[in-house]
Design a protein around this motif. Structure first.
Motif, PDB file in Angstrom:
ATOM      1  N   THR A 178       0.823  -1.211   0.000  1.00  0.00           N
ATOM      2  CA  THR A 178       0.000   0.000   0.000  1.00  0.00           C
ATOM      3  C   THR A 178       0.859   1.264   0.000  1.00  0.00           C
ATOM      4  OG1 THR A 178      -1.831  -1.093   1.139  1.00  0.00           O
ATOM      5  CG2 THR A 178      -1.733   1.304   1.308  1.00  0.00           C
ATOM      6  N   ARG A 179       0.429   2.240  -0.794  1.00  0.00           N
ATOM      7  CA  ARG A 179       1.012   3.578  -0.755  1.00  0.00           C
ATOM      8  C   ARG A 179      -0.036   4.544  -0.215  1.00  0.00           C
ATOM      9  NH1 ARG A 179       2.860   4.482  -6.798  1.00  0.00           N
ATOM     10  NH2 ARG A 179       0.791   3.571  -7.096  1.00  0.00           N
ATOM     11  N   ARG A 188      -1.146   7.286  -1.313  1.00  0.00           N
ATOM     12  CA  ARG A 188      -2.073   7.838  -2.293  1.00  0.00           C
ATOM     13  C   ARG A 188      -3.172   6.834  -2.669  1.00  0.00           C
ATOM     14  NH1 ARG A 188       0.224   8.394  -8.461  1.00  0.00           N
ATOM     15  NH2 ARG A 188      -0.240   6.248  -9.096  1.00  0.00           N
ATOM     16  N   ASP A 189      -2.969   5.523  -2.402  1.00  0.00           N
ATOM     17  CA  ASP A 189      -3.989   4.530  -2.721  1.00  0.00           C
ATOM     18  C   ASP A 189      -5.291   4.792  -1.970  1.00  0.00           C
ATOM     19  OD1 ASP A 189      -2.199   3.229  -4.362  1.00  0.00           O
ATOM     20  OD2 ASP A 189      -1.587   1.784  -2.829  1.00  0.00           O
ATOM     21  N   TRP A 221      -6.502   8.188  -4.259  1.00  0.00           N
ATOM     22  CA  TRP A 221      -6.845   7.886  -5.645  1.00  0.00           C
ATOM     23  C   TRP A 221      -5.869   6.835  -6.169  1.00  0.00           C
ATOM     24  CZ3 TRP A 221      -3.500  11.851  -4.604  1.00  0.00           C
ATOM     25  CH2 TRP A 221      -2.329  11.915  -5.367  1.00  0.00           C
ATOM     26  N   THR A 222      -6.265   6.183  -7.255  1.00  0.00           N
ATOM     27  CA  THR A 222      -5.363   5.288  -7.969  1.00  0.00           C
ATOM     28  C   THR A 222      -5.334   5.707  -9.438  1.00  0.00           C
ATOM     29  OG1 THR A 222      -7.161   3.691  -8.317  1.00  0.00           O
ATOM     30  CG2 THR A 222      -5.686   3.316  -6.436  1.00  0.00           C
ATOM     31  N   ASP A 243      -4.675   4.250 -13.326  1.00  0.00           N
ATOM     32  CA  ASP A 243      -4.603   3.046 -14.143  1.00  0.00           C
ATOM     33  C   ASP A 243      -3.745   3.308 -15.371  1.00  0.00           C
ATOM     34  OD1 ASP A 243      -4.956   0.655 -15.421  1.00  0.00           O
ATOM     35  OD2 ASP A 243      -7.133   0.599 -15.213  1.00  0.00           O
ATOM     36  N   GLY A 282     -10.353   7.203  -4.538  1.00  0.00           N
ATOM     37  CA  GLY A 282     -10.180   6.251  -3.448  1.00  0.00           C
ATOM     38  C   GLY A 282     -11.156   6.526  -2.312  1.00  0.00           C
TER      39      GLY A 282
END
Length: 328
Positions: free
Chosen positions: A74-75, A77-78, A81-82, A84, A113
């Protein structure tokens, strides 16, 4: 503090928020976290009910609910938002085959997110709709919206589960978004800010949202992060009476009525759990949790076991005693 797990009518489900024994000191911690606009950090052993409290609060208040289980990958920012990048690369390759097709900008490949949905649901909804339109995708109702139909649009509960599994950079990376209830999407420059509900004081709307963070304390959290949190510690029930009360609450919620035979099972298992815990402490191994006590209760009921019958000891070992506890 003594906390239990949530369950549905047919199978245990710790995420539905239907059943929970909320002690007064934990209720106070929730109120303080909301009043201060700070995250609530829950400490405690696995199985103590940390992950079950957040959906219970959301269910009781009819607030929107979002959860995120942290892993070693996990980061920070996850949770916001993510992006793609794989989909954008595929679209870029496809656009070379279609002269009239224009590749959408990076913003179309950004997925809101849980913190984005919690703090700014209208912004998240618009973003999802616009991204789908730009990319030519069919727009159905987003799962985040479906789960929260009928809930208060101006308030939310967010569960960030097991943050100690992540790299120390993750809690540090959450200091700003959790402190300001906002962030900026790196790929597009989109600014996400908290959306005050009607009647909320504009310069202090943070009490609209409760962020619950759990830790099993497998890794020490940064001091800067700890200073920003309201911290509560959950301890397992220490008496037979407390365990039986929890069992009764779950039995009533799941079955509607509680039989005398159920209460005899609950009490006998509570005594067995205390014995196993004492043995575990002597051998310096992990003690079975309240969740395992409830699992043992449901297993005994499903097998139509009575206290002390031939299979009693075997079922108690299978549900309450771990291999490292076995006596030689």
């Amino acid at each position: 503090m003594t906390l239990s797990t949530a369950e549905q009518a047919d199978v245990p489900d710790r995420d539905d928020g239907l059943v929970y024994v909320m002690p007064d000191d934990l209720q106070l911690a929730v109120e303080v976290a909301l009043a201060a606009g700070r995250p609530l950090l829950l400490r405690g052993k696995p199985g103590s009910g940390k992950s079950s409290m957040a959906p219970f609060v959301a269910e009781q208040r009819k607030w929107r609910y979002y959860n995120f289980v942290v892993t070693s990958q996990t980061r920070a920012r996850d949770l916001q938002w993510t992006y793609d990048g794989v989909a954008r690369l595929a679209d870029a390759q496809a656009s070379r085959s279609w002269r009239n097709r224009r590749l959408p900008g990076p913003d179309a490949y950004v997925e809101p997110g849980p913190l984005w949905w919690a703090f700014a649901p209208e912004s998240a909804r618009r973003h999802v709709s616009q991204s789908a339109q730009v990319r030519g995708l069919q727009m159905d109702k987003h799962p985040m919206e479906e789960r929260n139909e009928g809930r208060d649009p101006g308030h939310s509960v967010v569960l960030i589960d097991e943050i100690d599994k992540a790299d120390p950079d993750v809690p540090n990376g959450l200091l700003v978004p959790l402190g300001t209830h906002g962030f900026t999407v790196a790929e597009s420059g989109t600014a996400v800010a908290i959306e005050p509900s009607q009647g909320t004081v504009s310069d202090r709307p943070f009490h609209q949202h409760l962020v619950v963070i759990t830790t099993n304390e497998e890794r020490e959290l940064p001091q800067a992060f700890l200073r920003r949190c309201v911290i509560a510690e959950l301890t397992p029930p220490s008496s037979v009476e407390q365990l039986v009360e929890i069992a009764s609450t779950h039995l009533t919620a799941r079955l509607g009525t509680v039989q005398d035979s159920d209460m005899r099972l609950a009490e006998a298992l509570a005594h067995e759990l205390r014995r196993v815990r004492q043995d575990a402490r002597k051998n310096n191994v992990r003690e079975p949790s309240t969740a395992e006590y409830l699992d043992a209760l449901w297993a005994c009921r499903a097998l139509n076991l009575t206290v002390g019958e031939g299979r009693w000891d075997a079922v108690c070992r299978l549900t309450l005693v771990k291999p490292q506890h076995f006596r030689r």
